[in-house]
Design an enzyme around this catalytic site. Structure first.
Site, short mmCIF file in Angstrom:
data_model
loop_
_atom_site.label_atom_id
_atom_site.label_comp_id
_atom_site.label_asym_id
_atom_site.label_seq_id
_atom_site.Cartn_x
_atom_site.Cartn_y
_atom_site.Cartn_z
CB CYS A 188 -3.29 8.84 -0.13
SG CYS A 188 -5.02 8.87 0.35
CE LYS A 229 -2.90 3.09 0.22
NZ LYS A 229 -4.23 3.43 0.60
N1 SAJ Z 1 -1.29 14.95 -9.04
C1 SAJ Z 1 -0.36 15.64 -9.81
N2 SAJ Z 1 -0.01 15.14 -11.03
C2 SAJ Z 1 -0.54 13.99 -11.52
C3 SAJ Z 1 -1.47 13.28 -10.73
C4 SAJ Z 1 -1.83 13.78 -9.48
O1 SAJ Z 1 0.14 16.69 -9.42
O2 SAJ Z 1 -0.18 13.61 -12.64
C5 SAJ Z 1 -1.69 15.47 -7.72
C6 SAJ Z 1 -3.19 15.73 -7.57
O3 SAJ Z 1 -3.56 17.00 -8.08
C7 SAJ Z 1 -3.40 15.61 -6.07
C8 SAJ Z 1 -2.36 14.56 -5.67
O4 SAJ Z 1 -1.44 14.46 -6.74
O5 SAJ Z 1 -3.07 16.82 -5.40
C9 SAJ Z 1 -2.93 13.16 -5.40
O6 SAJ Z 1 -3.98 12.87 -6.27
P1 SAJ Z 1 -4.25 11.46 -6.95
O7 SAJ Z 1 -5.49 11.63 -7.74
O8 SAJ Z 1 -3.05 11.00 -7.70
O9 SAJ Z 1 -4.41 10.43 -5.75
P2 SAJ Z 1 -5.24 10.44 -4.38
O10 SAJ Z 1 -4.37 10.95 -3.28
O11 SAJ Z 1 -6.58 11.08 -4.54
O12 SAJ Z 1 -5.48 8.85 -4.17
C10 SAJ Z 1 -4.35 8.00 -4.04
C11 SAJ Z 1 -4.49 6.81 -5.01
N3 SAJ Z 1 -3.22 6.09 -5.08
C12 SAJ Z 1 -2.63 5.76 -6.27
O13 SAJ Z 1 -3.08 6.13 -7.33
C13 SAJ Z 1 -1.40 4.93 -6.21
C14 SAJ Z 1 -5.61 5.88 -4.54
O14 SAJ Z 1 -5.66 4.72 -5.36
C15 SAJ Z 1 -5.40 5.47 -3.07
O15 SAJ Z 1 -6.45 4.65 -2.61
C16 SAJ Z 1 -5.39 6.74 -2.25
O16 SAJ Z 1 -4.28 7.53 -2.69
C17 SAJ Z 1 -5.25 6.36 -0.78
O17 SAJ Z 1 -6.26 6.40 -0.05
O18 SAJ Z 1 -4.16 5.93 -0.36
#
Ligand code: SAJ
Length: 406
Positions: free
Chosen positions: A255, A201
């Site tokens: 996360c 995880k």
């Molecule tokens: N972000 C970027 N660039 C990108 C993608 C995301 O800057 O290319 C930023 C987003 O704007 C945001 C942050 O990253 O601020 C996180 O967003 P996210 O959509 O990537 O992920 P989370 O935090 O909403 O959810 C993550 C997910 N983990 C993965 O994709 C490996 C989700 O599957 C998990 O269940 C969740 O964390 C968790 O609960 O751990």
């Protein structure tokens, strides 16, 4: 009957999903107000498909209470913050929840921890709580770690379709819990040991954090020499083995901006790339703040109070502000003894920061420069309203002449 402990962003959809698929569920949360809201027939946060799922679960007989139940299966999905100084996981909520479960659970019960924890946390903090209560793990109580994986914004779909990991000491117990999750989960469910489940995880979120940091670093390099980072990423991603993520104003949420620190905290001399990546991501709100001042200078703008931040949540189309880059930027602004930036987010209806607006048109009327911090669908559908403004688009979604990027 399954007693789901903690009815937040993960516990609530999980409880609703199980109940909608024929499992008898009682949801428990120590927050009386939250339980009262659910019992009044209202969900506690906005999420695609959640209201419908809630209705199905109510029809199926789900109940919500502040009391822990006497039953054979518990799912613990409480938050796991991290200690900002030591960078280590703060397992206090998990420990308290398991302690409370131990007070009521009969022998033979299975306790499933869904909360994200760093590798070794269950051994170090959870097992002792069970043993202190006179139970032998594996004989009296079965302990399982089944970390959640769903992404805010698409939780309901991902709960149904994502693959899952189940960590257990005993394969048979793992398989039993797999059957429970199979009531709704259409993905593949892998059974492994607890420590491996803990590690996978954290590694998944770390993978994403490091890759976002790489994109953010590229953005900085390209800014330094005036190259178009988006065009470069687009072309690189046409290579069959390259898949670069998108740069942005920072990484928020509970996360990806938190879990990788567990590895840095536990393995400070080994987790070097991760440490640097997290610092890069954490530095992005400051980078955006500098960009704002740079662009203001170039455009001859002098009044910070005529600059507006669009978006307060940590990402698009959710109402979750935890670790949000906008909040980090505002904090940084205050540290530099400058204030006055205006802020608006369609998903945040309560007043949470200074100079906050609740209507797009009024917000836009009061600013000359707009910084797109979050790519909510609302702003994508109202791009024309930005024409004539100075725009700093942190997500490359605004197709207007003269738009600035990070
Ligand atoms: N972000 C970027 N660039 C990108 C993608 C995301 O800057 O290319 C930023 C987003 O704007 C945001 C942050 O990253 O601020 C996180 O967003 P996210 O959509 O990537 O992920 P989370 O935090 O909403 O959810 C993550 C997910 N983990 C993965 O994709 C490996 C989700 O599957 C998990 O269940 C969740 O964390 C968790 O609960 O751990």
């Amino acid at each position: 009957m399954v007693n789901v402990i903690g009815l937040g962003y993960i516990g609530l959809p999980t409880a609703l999903m199980m109940a909608s698929h024929g499992v008898e569920v009682i949801g428990t949360d120590y927050n009386k107000e939250l339980v009262a809201t659910l019992n009044a027939g209202k969900t506690t946060f906005k999420e695609k498909g959640l209201d419908e799922l809630f209705q199905n679960a109510l029809n199926a007989g789900i109940k919500f209470t502040t009391e822990y139940q006497v039953t054979d299966t518990y799912i613990v999905s409480v938050p796991t913050p991290y200690d900002k100084f030591s960078k280590k996981v703060d397992a206090c909520y998990v420990v308290e929840a398991v302690k409370d479960v131990m007070r009521v659970c009969p022998k033979g019960a299975t306790v499933v921890v869904e909360s994200t924890v760093s590798p070794g946390t269950i051994d170090k903090y959870v097992r002792p709580v069970i043993e202190e209560n006179g139970f032998t793990i594996g004989e009296d109580i079965n302990l399982v770690h089944a970390p959640e994986r769903i992404i805010p914004g698409n939780m309901v779909y991902e709960l149904l379709h994502n693959n899952r990991t189940i960590g257990a000491d005993d394969k048979a117990i793992g398989e039993k819990v797999k059957t429970l999750y199979s009531s709704f989960c259409q993905g593949e469910i892998v059974v492994t040991d607890i420590r491996t489940a803990e590690m996978t995880k954290v590694v998944e979120n770390t993978f994403r954090a490091v890759n976002i940091a790489f994109a953010n670093e590229l953005a900085k390099i390209c800014r330094h020499d005036n190259m178009d980072v988006y065009e470069i990423i687009k072309i690189c991603n046409m290579h069959p083995r390259v898949n670069i993520l998108q740069p942005g104003p920072g990484v928020g949420g509970h996360c990806i901006s938190v879990d990788p620190w567990f590895l840095v905290g536990d393995y400070p001399s080994l987790a070097k790339v991760i440490d640097e990546s997290m610092k890069t991501n954490d530095g992005m709100p400051d980078f955006v703040l500098n960009r704002i001042y740079e662009i203001m200078k170039e455009k001859g703008l002098t009044d910070v109070s005529r600059v507006g931040l669009y978006g307060l949540t940590y990402k698009e189309n959710v109402d979750d502000m935890r670790e949000s880059p906008t909040l980090q930027l505002l904090e940084s602004q205050e540290r530099h003894l400058a204030t006055g930036l205006k802020v608006y987010d369609p998903f945040i209806t309560k007043d949470v920061v200074k100079n906050q607006y609740h209507d797009l048109d009024t917000f836009l009327a009061d600013v000359d420069m707009v910084v797109v911090m979050v790519k909510h669908t609302e702003i994508r559908e109202n791009v024309d309203k930005l024409s004539g403004k100075v725009v700093l688009d942190c997500h490359n979604i605004i197709d207007l002449p003269g738009v600035y990027h990070i």
